[in-house]
Motif scaffolding. Structure first.
Motif, PDB file in Angstrom:
ATOM      1  N   ALA A  76       2.146  -1.652  -3.221  1.00 36.59           N
ATOM      2  CA  ALA A  76       1.348  -2.675  -2.547  1.00 36.59           C
ATOM      3  C   ALA A  76       2.216  -3.411  -1.542  1.00 36.59           C
ATOM      4  CB  ALA A  76       0.777  -3.638  -3.566  1.00 36.59           C
ATOM      5  N   THR A  77       3.445  -3.672  -1.946  1.00 42.07           N
ATOM      6  CA  THR A  77       4.342  -4.371  -1.032  1.00 42.07           C
ATOM      7  C   THR A  77       4.537  -3.551   0.235  1.00 42.07           C
ATOM      8  OG1 THR A  77       5.459  -5.282  -2.921  1.00 42.07           O
ATOM      9  CG2 THR A  77       6.610  -5.393  -0.834  1.00 42.07           C
ATOM     10  N   ARG A  78       4.789  -2.251   0.044  1.00 42.56           N
ATOM     11  CA  ARG A  78       5.011  -1.422   1.225  1.00 42.56           C
ATOM     12  C   ARG A  78       3.747  -1.401   2.079  1.00 42.56           C
ATOM     13  NH1 ARG A  78       5.368   4.883   0.649  1.00 42.56           N
ATOM     14  NH2 ARG A  78       3.172   4.469   0.318  1.00 42.56           N
ATOM     15  N   CYS A  79       2.637  -1.232   1.418  1.00 40.72           N
ATOM     16  CA  CYS A  79       1.369  -1.195   2.134  1.00 40.72           C
ATOM     17  C   CYS A  79       1.172  -2.499   2.884  1.00 40.72           C
ATOM     18  CB  CYS A  79       0.250  -0.971   1.126  1.00 40.72           C
ATOM     19  SG  CYS A  79      -1.365  -1.110   1.824  1.00 40.72           S
ATOM     20  N   GLY A  80       1.487  -3.595   2.197  1.00 42.10           N
ATOM     21  CA  GLY A  80       1.339  -4.899   2.823  1.00 42.10           C
ATOM     22  C   GLY A  80       2.217  -5.026   4.053  1.00 42.10           C
ATOM     23  N   LEU A  81       3.438  -4.549   3.935  1.00 42.38           N
ATOM     24  CA  LEU A  81       4.342  -4.652   5.079  1.00 42.38           C
ATOM     25  C   LEU A  81       3.798  -3.889   6.273  1.00 42.38           C
ATOM     26  CD1 LEU A  81       7.820  -4.392   3.385  1.00 42.38           C
ATOM     27  CD2 LEU A  81       6.830  -6.350   4.525  1.00 42.38           C
ATOM     28  N   TRP A  82       3.257  -2.714   5.981  1.00 39.56           N
ATOM     29  CA  TRP A  82       2.676  -1.930   7.086  1.00 39.56           C
ATOM     30  C   TRP A  82       1.476  -2.638   7.675  1.00 39.56           C
ATOM     31  CZ3 TRP A  82       3.288   3.417   4.304  1.00 39.56           C
ATOM     32  CH2 TRP A  82       4.584   3.916   4.601  1.00 39.56           C
ATOM     33  N   TRP A  83       0.727  -3.202   6.761  1.00 40.42           N
ATOM     34  CA  TRP A  83      -0.476  -3.916   7.184  1.00 40.42           C
ATOM     35  C   TRP A  83      -0.087  -5.100   8.086  1.00 40.42           C
ATOM     36  CZ3 TRP A  83      -4.109  -6.684   3.160  1.00 40.42           C
ATOM     37  CH2 TRP A  83      -5.282  -7.104   3.810  1.00 40.42           C
ATOM     38  N   VAL A  84       0.930  -5.815   7.607  1.00 42.27           N
ATOM     39  CA  VAL A  84       1.404  -6.950   8.384  1.00 42.27           C
ATOM     40  C   VAL A  84       1.828  -6.504   9.767  1.00 42.27           C
ATOM     41  CG1 VAL A  84       3.377  -8.482   8.597  1.00 42.27           C
ATOM     42  CG2 VAL A  84       2.082  -8.441   6.494  1.00 42.27           C
ATOM     43  N   GLU A  85       2.557  -5.418   9.799  1.00 43.96           N
ATOM     44  CA  GLU A  85       3.025  -4.938  11.088  1.00 43.96           C
ATOM     45  C   GLU A  85       1.847  -4.576  11.987  1.00 43.96           C
ATOM     46  OE1 GLU A  85       5.914  -5.020  12.412  1.00 43.96           O
ATOM     47  OE2 GLU A  85       6.788  -5.893  10.614  1.00 43.96           O
ATOM     48  N   MET A  86       0.847  -4.019  11.342  1.00 47.92           N
ATOM     49  CA  MET A  86      -0.333  -3.630  12.108  1.00 47.92           C
ATOM     50  C   MET A  86      -0.998  -4.874  12.708  1.00 47.92           C
ATOM     51  SD  MET A  86      -3.709  -1.871  10.611  1.00 47.92           S
ATOM     52  CE  MET A  86      -2.966  -0.431   9.958  1.00 47.92           C
ATOM     53  N   LEU A  87      -1.103  -5.922  11.876  1.00 43.77           N
ATOM     54  CA  LEU A  87      -1.734  -7.147  12.373  1.00 43.77           C
ATOM     55  C   LEU A  87      -0.881  -7.803  13.449  1.00 43.77           C
ATOM     56  CD1 LEU A  87      -2.878  -8.529   8.935  1.00 43.77           C
ATOM     57  CD2 LEU A  87      -4.369  -7.756  10.769  1.00 43.77           C
ATOM     58  N   LYS A  88       0.396  -7.750  13.219  1.00 42.80           N
ATOM     59  CA  LYS A  88       1.290  -8.362  14.198  1.00 42.80           C
ATOM     60  C   LYS A  88       1.180  -7.638  15.519  1.00 42.80           C
ATOM     61  CE  LYS A  88       5.256 -10.185  11.663  1.00 42.80           C
ATOM     62  NZ  LYS A  88       6.644  -9.807  11.387  1.00 42.80           N
ATOM     63  N   ALA A  89       1.053  -6.311  15.455  1.00 44.77           N
ATOM     64  CA  ALA A  89       0.966  -5.536  16.681  1.00 44.77           C
ATOM     65  C   ALA A  89      -0.285  -5.927  17.445  1.00 44.77           C
ATOM     66  CB  ALA A  89       0.949  -4.053  16.357  1.00 44.77           C
ATOM     67  N   ARG A  90      -1.251  -6.427  16.735  1.00 47.77           N
ATOM     68  CA  ARG A  90      -2.495  -6.833  17.408  1.00 47.77           C
ATOM     69  C   ARG A  90      -2.563  -8.336  17.594  1.00 47.77           C
ATOM     70  NH1 ARG A  90      -6.002  -2.681  13.876  1.00 47.77           N
ATOM     71  NH2 ARG A  90      -5.453  -0.835  15.066  1.00 47.77           N
ATOM     72  N   ASP A  91      -1.434  -9.001  17.435  1.00 48.11           N
ATOM     73  CA  ASP A  91      -1.357 -10.455  17.638  1.00 48.11           C
ATOM     74  C   ASP A  91      -2.215 -11.254  16.665  1.00 48.11           C
ATOM     75  OD1 ASP A  91       0.557 -10.684  19.530  1.00 48.11           O
ATOM     76  OD2 ASP A  91      -0.825 -10.349  21.199  1.00 48.11           O
TER      77      ASP A  91
END
Lengths: 1290, 143
Positions: free
Chosen positions: A415-430
């Protein structure tokens, strides 16, 4: 935006790449270790291909080209689930190492700076690394295929014996990772054989031979030779070592690859490029196509779907284990997953997505939650890489995240890894705000982990648009707490320090205090006490906190300070609070004060008092060329104080806390720049200007606070403040040398350990004594110190604080001059001469009150009052008066409490320096005393003319004792003025039965007052002003022969003059006004025995009691009272005589009209007997006021009416006026005349001869101007009753 | 149960903050109220998100955390009311009603001529009234 160029895209291209499993023999490693590298490390730098340009054709027929590619090399032993504990330990090291690098001494960043800088600048750089490491701890899971090795690289050294067999042995199943062994992945993977040859060991021939063998055994293309360590002797120097980023640890990077020369370098590069482009990518393509075909055959199409569904339905009752059912590599589900992952790795995202979709529902139906989550995760990433359907991508990520969480602890890491990817995805979209929420959700119970996540979350809030600063601060604080829990104090401090800027300037005191206090505490743990103290200072003045918190804060603060082992000097220490507006500076230049009370009196009062005593400033100029005048003019610009005389500063300290604090060594911070001796007049003249900065170059500055400082001494005050208390502290500084003294601030010690400083801000200064308001305020605490001068000290001995009105006392003014210089030319002025009078030096030794007693006539002239100390004039001490040394100058003063009330007595003594050369020519000593005067006796007099005697008056005295307890002996009553004689009407015993006047008692008694003046002469006029002779009447009982007091004696007479001035009334200058002085003494037994009370004397003065209450004209009819006459023979003529006296100062014209009437009723006589109190209807209530006009006018009218009436009524008068019926006389002022009158009486009887009228008018006009409205110019007076008894003679 | 109410001035300075818990969690609640101001700001600055009516003073749920729900209310003078509750299923109508009564109490408190606008509300009467409202909120939602 290209998804591949976003951080997440880069991360995915980096992390989701084919894995190559490396199997090597120990000798290979040995050869590599010569370069300080392992085999994988040696190869890794060459696994990243930025421009590989390989055509790829996957499921579709359309080939595309891959530009960037990467291989991940792992030893077979590393291809397994990383040990969680080890991973955690490694992460912790990462964090700790990052913490070490933090510069805790630097200034914490400001939010405004943070907002303006870019993301990479704000965030600590190690976040990225940490996140990568965290993701890596989740690698090689069996539920996903992208970590499964795609190929296997078997490496054998040329030194190995039987290399071919070694190759076979290497791929021995029991050494292979569990993934291959337990069937999670296909053990039949691509194999590549590599022979490593070390040039340093032997020549290449052997290697070539082995390679030939290998090629024959394993196939031509799968075998390769790698020659390394070709630079055998000299070290190869490289500018940028390609291995440095890959080598963890701290071995020097110069040594890495030291035996690898350019040939080796290129060889490795070619080898790996070859491996990836010719072997791995084609293999993957091939595998994708094969798998795709199989999937299409079994799962695509309507029939397969129905079949699949039906088949799944049958398996519905599988146990709901978190891992779901076991899928082997051969199962179609695994193969679809492999297909998807391979497609992903070869950037065929559409293919990957379709396969993920396909398998997703299957896993869901199978309740293989972990696999389902993994698929969802990949779907989300694929959506992202395809840059389509953002919503779906997020949904997938969230779904994956939640599913991982659902399966419990084993899914947490995923979940942590998934979350990190998710975060990165959101960050990439501001979508930073959402990213922050995800970070927050990643936090697990492990504090260190969550600390990092929270910190990252906080930065997301900062980066969100608009920035959410409060959340930023809050998450930093939360993160700091977690760091603290996991003993990462440096990180904790870092986060808190960043948070400080968020809360700065707000009024959220609780939060601010918390943050500052903890930073302080943690710094203290680290031993950085200075910084700790700095932060703890912020929380000291925490008024809003509870008492226990305040105690805690203060205790911790003091402990920390103690640990530092030195005393801190803290500017603007908040404890205690200084009330700057309470700052008051008292200094003495030419104005000196006898007491602090005197100093607090307003300057203008003193100035008006001293106005005509001190020389005005322009007259102080003596000579242009003289140095002094310049100094004087200079001093006019700035405050002046004198060497050896203290400058006092009052300032208020307030304890804002609820707990007591102790303050010690409170003192003033001062600078005294001494004027150097060689200071010449030129330099001084340049400093004359108001801003004398250029003059300071000639000044040598002495720093204060050293004990051996000679230039000045300052007082130290210790006190303790209870909770919330306020104390006013007086601080003093005494300059010891000439120069310029600047008071710059206050310094104190809190609890004996912390020194607080407060600099007086130049614009906050307020000076109370400042004479010049226009001056720039920064000069107000600047003093020019001039050389020591004599300073008089003065006091008045035995001045009471309370006195009864009328109390007359003998006081002593003592002036001392402690210095050795003489002072001269003393003058003194007193604000209230009515209360305080200056005696003469002669009665210094006299005894009071006996000195006032009437002496023999021969001595009397000695102590006449001197009229020069009348009101508001300056008293000059005798010229020869010098005060020097220890002998004080004593001078008598008289105090008389004139009127009840609170009286402030101001006394100013002017004196000049005996030493002419001193800068200051004169000084004044100001004394101030407060006196409370209580009411004692109220005395009022009423004088009315005696009707029966000319020039005689009846005096009615009303005395009321207003005191609450005192009793008085009334001693004597004196009428002032030699023309008056006063005498008793009744015996004293009748007036004062108890010999005294008790408290509250009222008395009325009557006296006769006789004017013995005959005519107005010029000498009389003078004598009204000059000393007051008078007549006294003793009111003591007959037996006592206590002497009377002499009212012409100095204090009594002086005070009487003052009283006369104060009690000015309308009859100013009226010669007929009389002044009374009542002298009384307190009853002796009221005085407490044992206390040597000075003898008291009370004098009450009533001035200007008018005697001329009726008219200026008084007359008396004189003649026989009783007559015998034989009326049978004749009528009787009787001669009378009227004496008329003009008491006015003007010539009076008087007309006497007689008219005959028979009225014998008392009607008329009543009206004439007491005109001033005539009871007329409309005058009740105010008829006895001294306004005479109205009364007279109305009574005239009245009289006229009555006369007319009586005339009409009466027809036969019993007697007639037989002389002239109208007589007119002119009367000089203050003179009397006689007019003969005659009546005829016809029968015996008692006759009232009051039927005449005096009409008078004042002729002279010389004082009509100032007497206008005060007394009238003409009037009519009805005759007095004069009873004449005429009897028939026998 | 309402654990905390706060009045925050238009410069985001705390005017009144009162917690109704026994535990010593004032700091936490302070933080929570402080943070929710971010959300208030966001709602106010992006009116399209804040709902259909422009004149609506009730800002709704600001900040759901695990254990608390934070509701906000914005008066015409840009004074914010924040309420932190532990009830996880609160009807909006209840909260609205609460805020209306709270607003009335606030208006009465600042109408005091001795109250300095922009300074902390120290009125004891206000505190008592607020605590009554808070208690009655618990009762009405329980009933």
């Amino acid at each position: 935006m290209d998804p591949a160029s976003t951080p997440l895209g880069k991360l995915l291209l980096d992390e989701i790449t084919p894995v190559v499993m490396v199997l090597s023999t120990p000798l290979v490693e040995e050869a590599c270790l010569k370069n300080g590298l392992s085999l994988v490390e040696m190869l890794s730098p060459f696994c990243v291909f930025n421009n590989i340009d390989v055509p790829v054709r996957t499921a579709s027929d359309q080939p595309y080209r891959i530009q960037k590619f990467k291989l991940r090399l792992f030893y077979a032993s590393d291809i397994r689930h990383p040990n969680l504990e080890v991973a955690k330990e490694r992460l912790k090291q990462v964090i700790t190492r990052a913490g070490e690098k933090d510069d805790l001494y630097s200034e914490p960043p400001q939010t405004s700076n943070l907002l303006s800088s870019s993301e990479s600048e704000i965030q600590p750089s190690w976040f990225e690394f940490f996140n990568k490491e965290l993701v890596r701890t989740m690698s090689f899971s069996d539920h996903e295929a992208f970590d499964h090795p795609v190929a296997c690289l078997l490496v054998v050294s040329s030194k190995d014996e039987q290399p071919i067999n070694r190759f076979v042995d290497l791929f021995n199943t029991n050494k292979l990772p569990s993934l291959l062994n337990d069937g999670a992945m296909d053990p039949k993977i691509l194999k590549h054989y590599l022979l490593v040859h070390d040039y340093q060991d032997s020549d290449q021939e052997k290697a070539a031979k082995i390679l030939t063998d290998m090629r024959s055994t394993f196939g031509l293309h799968d075998c390769q030779l790698l020659c390394i360590n070709s630079s055998d002797h000299e070290m190869v120097e490289r500018q940028d070592n390609p291995w440095a980023p890959y080598k963890s640890g701290d071995s020097p990077s110069q040594r890495l690859g030291c035996f690898l020369n350019v040939d080796d370098y290129n060889e490795i590069k070619d080898l790996l490029q070859d491996l990836s482009s010719k072997h791995i990518i084609p293999y993957m393509e091939q595998k994708i196509r094969a798998l795709n075909q199989e999937v299409s055959a079994t799962r695509k199409g309507f029939r397969n779907q129905i079949k699949n569904l039906w088949w799944r339905k049958g398996k519905e009752d599988v146990a709901d284990s978190p891992a779901g059912p076991m899928y082997t590599f051969s199962s179609i589900e695994s193969q679809i997953r492999v297909l998807g992952d391979y497609a992903f790795m070869l950037r065929d995202y559409e293919l990957a997505l379709s396969n993920y979709r396909l398998i997703s529902t299957d896993y869901k139906l199978d309740k293989a939650w972990k696999r389902y989550a993994g698929i969802q995760e990949m779907m989300g990433l694929t959506f992202f890489m395809l840059d389509q359907s953002r919503k779906e991508a997020e949904y997938c990520m969230e779904n994956a995240f939640n599913t991982y969480l659902k399966i419990g602890s084993s899914g947490q890491q995923n979940a942590t890894r998934c979350g990190l990817w998710w975060v990165e995805m959101l960050k990439a979209r501001d979508q930073h705000k959402d990213a922050a929420v995800v970070y927050f959700r990643i936090c697990d119970e492990e504090p260190l982990h969550s600390a990092v996540m929270l910190e990252q979350a906080s930065y997301c809030y900062l980066l969100s648009k608009p920035p959410m600063l409060r959340k930023f601060g809050f998450h930093l604080v939360l993160s700091g707490d977690q760091y603290k829990k996991s003993d990462q104090i440096k990180h904790a401090i870092r986060t808190y320090r960043t948070a400080v800027s968020v809360f700065e300037g707000t009024t959220w005191g609780h939060i601010k205090d918390h943050v500052h206090f903890h930073i302080g505490e943690w710094y203290a743990i680290l031993g950085m006490y200075e910084l700790a103290v700095k932060h703890m200072l912020e929380v000291l003045a925490c008024t809003h906190q509870s008492k226990t918190m305040q105690e805690l804060f203060l205790k911790d603060f003091l402990e920390t300070v103690q640990k530092t082992g030195k005393t801190f000097e803290v500017l603007k220490l908040q404890l205690p609070k200084l009330n700057i507006s309470s700052l008051k500076v008292a200094f003495e230049d030419h104005r000196t004060y006898a007491s602090p009370v005197a100093a607090s009196v307003r300057e203008c009062l003193w100035r008006s008092l001293e106005e005509d005593m001190i020389p005005s400033l322009p007259t102080a100029r003596t000579n242009w060329l003289e140095l002094q005048s310049k100094l004087v003019s200079k001093y006019r610009e700035s405050n002046v104080c004198v060497v050896g005389e203290a400058v006092k500063v009052d300032i208020e300290f307030k304890n804002p806390l609820q707990i007591p604090i102790s303050i010690s060594s409170v003192s003033l911070l001062c600078d005294l720049s001494a004027i150097s001796d060689e200071l010449n007049s030129d330099a001084l003249s340049s400093t004359v200007g108001p801003q004398n900065d250029d003059g300071s170059s000639n000044l040598t500055t002495n720093r204060d606070m050293s004990s051996e400082n000679f230039s000045f001494s300052s007082s130290e005050v210790d006190f303790s403040l209870g909770g919330g208390e306020t104390t006013l502290v007086q601080l003093m500084v005494t300059p010891k040398v000439e120069g310029i003294l600047q008071i710059s601030g206050v310094r104190w010690k809190l609890s004996g350990s912390v020194v607080g400083l407060h600099k007086f801000d130049s614009n906050m200064k307020k000076i109370t004594k400042g004479r010049r308001k226009a001056k720039p305020p920064c000069d107000n605490l600047k003093f020019i110190v001039i050389k020591s001068l004599p300073k008089l000290e003065g006091s008045i001995h035995s001045l009471p604080e309370k006195a009864y009105a009328g109390d007359l006392r003998h006081l002593m003014l003592a002036l001392r001059n402690p210095s050795e210089f003489t002072v001269q030319n003393l003058k003194m002025k007193i604000s209230h001469p009515r209360f305080l009078n200056i005696g003469s030096h002669g009665n210094l030794k006299t005894e009071f009150p006996s000195c006032l007693e009437k002496k023999m006539a021969s001595e009397q002239s000695g102590v006449h009052a001197n009229s020069n100390n009348l009101s508001q004039t300056v008293f000059l001490f005798p010229k020869e008066t010098l005060i020097q040394g220890e002998m004080p100058l004593l001078w008598p003063l008289w105090l008389r409490a004139a009127v009840p009330g609170h009286i402030s007595l101001y006394i100013s003594v002017y004196y000049e320096m005996g030493d002419i050369s001193s800068v200051m020519r004169y000084r004044t000593l100001r004394m101030h005393y407060n006196l409370q005067v209580l009411p004692s006796l109220d005395v009022s007099f009423q004088v009315s003319p005696c009707p029966s005697r000319l020039q005689e008056f009846l005096v009615r005295m009303d005395v009321i004792n207003r005191t609450s307890s005192e009793s008085f002996h009334v001693h004597q009553l004196s009428a002032v003025g030699h023309q008056w004689e006063i005498s008793l009407l009744q015996p004293v015993e009748a007036i004062f039965p108890s010999e005294s006047l008790m408290a509250g008692q009222a008395l009325t008694c009557f006296f006769r007052l006789k004017s013995c003046r005959k005519s107005l002469t010029s000498t009389d006029k003078v004598s009204t002003l000059s000393p007051l002779l008078g007549s006294d009447v003793s009111l003591r009982p007959e037996g006592s022969n206590e002497p009377l007091f002499d009212i012409s004696c100095s204090p009594l007479a002086d005070f009487h003059l003052c009283e006369r001035l104060h009690q000015k009334m309308s009859h100013q200058g009226d010669p007929n006004a009389v002044d009374f002085i009542l002298i009384s003494q307190p009853l002796k037994d009221n005085i407490t025995p044992g206390i040597a009370d000075p003898p008291h004397l009370f004098s009450h003065h009533a001035c200007h009691c008018s005697t001329s209450s009726t008219s200026p004209i008084s007359w008396l009819v004189d003649g026989p009272r009783t007559l015998f006459h034989d009326f049978s023979t004749s009528l009787r003529e009787i001669n009378l005589k009227m004496v008329i006296y003009n008491s006015s100062e003007a010539v009076a014209s008087i007309c006497i009209n007689t008219f005959d009437s028979t009225s014998t009723s008392g009607h008329l006589s009543e009206g004439t007997a007491d005109l001033s109190t005539y009871p007329s209807g409309d005058q009740t209530g105010w008829h006895d006021a001294s306004v005479v006009n109205n009364i007279k006018v109305t009574s005239d009218v009245h009289v006229g009416a009555q006369v007319g009436k009586s005339l009409s009524l009466e027809s036969v008068p019993p007697f007639i006026w037989s002389g002239a019926s109208s007589t007119r006389v002119q009367l000089e002022p203050m003179s009397a005349t006689e007019i003969p009158l005659q009546i005829c009486v016809f029968s015996p009887g008692i006759y009232d001869l009051s039927n005449y009228v005096l009409q008078w008018s004042l002729l002279s006009s010389d004082d009509s101007g100032n007497q206008e409205g005060k007394s009238q110019h003409s009037g009519t007076c009805q005759g007095y009753p004069y009873y004449l008894s005429v009897l028939q003679s026998a | 149960m309402i654990v905390c109410v706060a009045v925050v001035g238009h410069q985001n300075n705390p005017l009144y903050i009162q917690s109704f818990t026994e535990a010593d969690d004032a700091l936490k609640l302070h933080h929570m109220v402080h943070c929710s101001l971010d959300v208030v700001d966001e709602r106010v600055n992006n009116p399209k998100k804040s709902g259909p009516t422009l004149n609506e003073t009730f800002l709704g749920l600001l900040y759901p955390t695990e254990n608390y729900k934070v509701y906000g209310y914005l008066t015409n003078t840009k004074v914010k009311f924040i309420v932190v509750t532990t009830d996880l299923d609160v009807r909006d109508a209840d909260v609205r009603n609460f805020f209306r009564r709270f607003h009335a109490a606030y208006v009465d408190a600042v109408s005091n001529p001795f109250h300095v606008p922009g300074k902390k509300i120290t009125s004891r009467a206000f505190a008592e009234r607020v605590s009554t409202i808070v208690k009655s909120f618990g009762l009405s939602s329980a009933g």
